[in-house]
Scaffold this motif. Structure first.
Motif, PDB file in Angstrom:
ATOM      1  N   UNK A 134       0.834  -1.200   0.000  1.00  0.00           N
ATOM      2  CA  UNK A 134       0.000   0.000   0.000  1.00  0.00           C
ATOM      3  C   UNK A 134       0.872   1.254   0.000  1.00  0.00           C
ATOM      4  N   UNK A 135       1.916   1.259   0.813  1.00  0.00           N
ATOM      5  CA  UNK A 135       2.784   2.435   0.910  1.00  0.00           C
ATOM      6  C   UNK A 135       3.593   2.675  -0.360  1.00  0.00           C
ATOM      7  N   UNK A 136       3.868   1.618  -1.124  1.00  0.00           N
ATOM      8  CA  UNK A 136       4.668   1.760  -2.339  1.00  0.00           C
ATOM      9  C   UNK A 136       3.970   2.593  -3.407  1.00  0.00           C
ATOM     10  N   UNK A 137       2.660   2.729  -3.299  1.00  0.00           N
ATOM     11  CA  UNK A 137       1.894   3.536  -4.254  1.00  0.00           C
ATOM     12  C   UNK A 137       2.219   3.147  -5.699  1.00  0.00           C
ATOM     13  N   UNK A 138       2.029   1.858  -5.989  1.00  0.00           N
ATOM     14  CA  UNK A 138       2.328   1.330  -7.320  1.00  0.00           C
ATOM     15  C   UNK A 138       1.129   1.358  -8.260  1.00  0.00           C
ATOM     16  N   UNK A 139       0.099   2.061  -7.878  1.00  0.00           N
ATOM     17  CA  UNK A 139      -1.090   2.160  -8.711  1.00  0.00           C
ATOM     18  C   UNK A 139      -2.315   1.606  -8.014  1.00  0.00           C
ATOM     19  N   UNK A 140      -3.426   1.827  -8.649  1.00  0.00           N
ATOM     20  CA  UNK A 140      -4.726   1.479  -8.084  1.00  0.00           C
ATOM     21  C   UNK A 140      -4.843  -0.003  -7.746  1.00  0.00           C
ATOM     22  N   UNK A 141      -4.469  -0.853  -8.668  1.00  0.00           N
ATOM     23  CA  UNK A 141      -4.614  -2.298  -8.466  1.00  0.00           C
ATOM     24  C   UNK A 141      -3.706  -2.808  -7.336  1.00  0.00           C
ATOM     25  N   UNK A 142      -2.457  -2.371  -7.326  1.00  0.00           N
ATOM     26  CA  UNK A 142      -1.526  -2.794  -6.271  1.00  0.00           C
ATOM     27  C   UNK A 142      -1.990  -2.299  -4.903  1.00  0.00           C
ATOM     28  N   UNK A 143      -2.512  -1.088  -4.850  1.00  0.00           N
ATOM     29  CA  UNK A 143      -3.029  -0.563  -3.589  1.00  0.00           C
ATOM     30  C   UNK A 143      -4.192  -1.420  -3.102  1.00  0.00           C
ATOM     31  N   UNK A 144      -5.069  -1.812  -4.006  1.00  0.00           N
ATOM     32  CA  UNK A 144      -6.183  -2.683  -3.648  1.00  0.00           C
ATOM     33  C   UNK A 144      -5.705  -4.016  -3.105  1.00  0.00           C
ATOM     34  N   UNK A 145      -4.678  -4.589  -3.731  1.00  0.00           N
ATOM     35  CA  UNK A 145      -4.127  -5.853  -3.235  1.00  0.00           C
ATOM     36  C   UNK A 145      -3.430  -5.649  -1.895  1.00  0.00           C
ATOM     37  N   UNK A 146      -2.856  -4.478  -1.675  1.00  0.00           N
ATOM     38  CA  UNK A 146      -2.297  -4.166  -0.363  1.00  0.00           C
ATOM     39  C   UNK A 146      -3.371  -4.206   0.711  1.00  0.00           C
ATOM     40  N   UNK A 147      -4.521  -3.627   0.405  1.00  0.00           N
ATOM     41  CA  UNK A 147      -5.637  -3.670   1.359  1.00  0.00           C
ATOM     42  C   UNK A 147      -6.153  -5.098   1.546  1.00  0.00           C
ATOM     43  N   UNK A 148      -6.104  -5.909   0.498  1.00  0.00           N
ATOM     44  CA  UNK A 148      -6.512  -7.316   0.630  1.00  0.00           C
ATOM     45  C   UNK A 148      -5.571  -8.059   1.580  1.00  0.00           C
ATOM     46  N   UNK A 149      -4.266  -7.811   1.452  1.00  0.00           N
ATOM     47  CA  UNK A 149      -3.299  -8.425   2.367  1.00  0.00           C
ATOM     48  C   UNK A 149      -3.525  -7.949   3.796  1.00  0.00           C
TER      49      UNK A 149
END
Length: 87
Positions: free
Chosen positions: A27-42
């Motif tokens: 989430x902190x890496x700010x790699x885009x919308x999809x990666x942020x969503x997967x960060x929240x899933x984790x």
């Protein structure tokens, strides 16, 4: 029953630790919308593991905190993975 001799609360705690670190980093890496969503899933998975551990060890404060965090993280999953991006 446990995994490799560890008690279930410890298994959940270690899983929660790994998922929370991975989710926060993603989430902190700010790699885009999809990666942020997967960060929240984790992070959601981490909260669920903390909830399981809290239930097994009867730690109501830890359980309540992670129940709220689970709700917030699931909102993050919905916002970044499910909902369409605003125009």
């Amino acid at each position: 029953m446990a995994i490799l001799g560890a008690a279930w609360p410890d298994v959940f705690k270690w899983a929660a630790t790994g998922l929370t670190i991975a989710g926060a980093g993603t989430t902190a890496a700010d790699l885009g919308r999809r990666a942020t969503g997967w960060g929240f899933a984790l992070l959601s998975g981490g909260s669920a593991c903390w909830l399981a551990s809290a239930q097994l060890e009867q730690e109501s404060q830890l359980g309540l905190t992670n129940l709220v965090l689970l709700a917030l993280n699931l909102f993050g999953v919905w916002r970044w993975l499910v909902r369409k991006a605003p125009p």
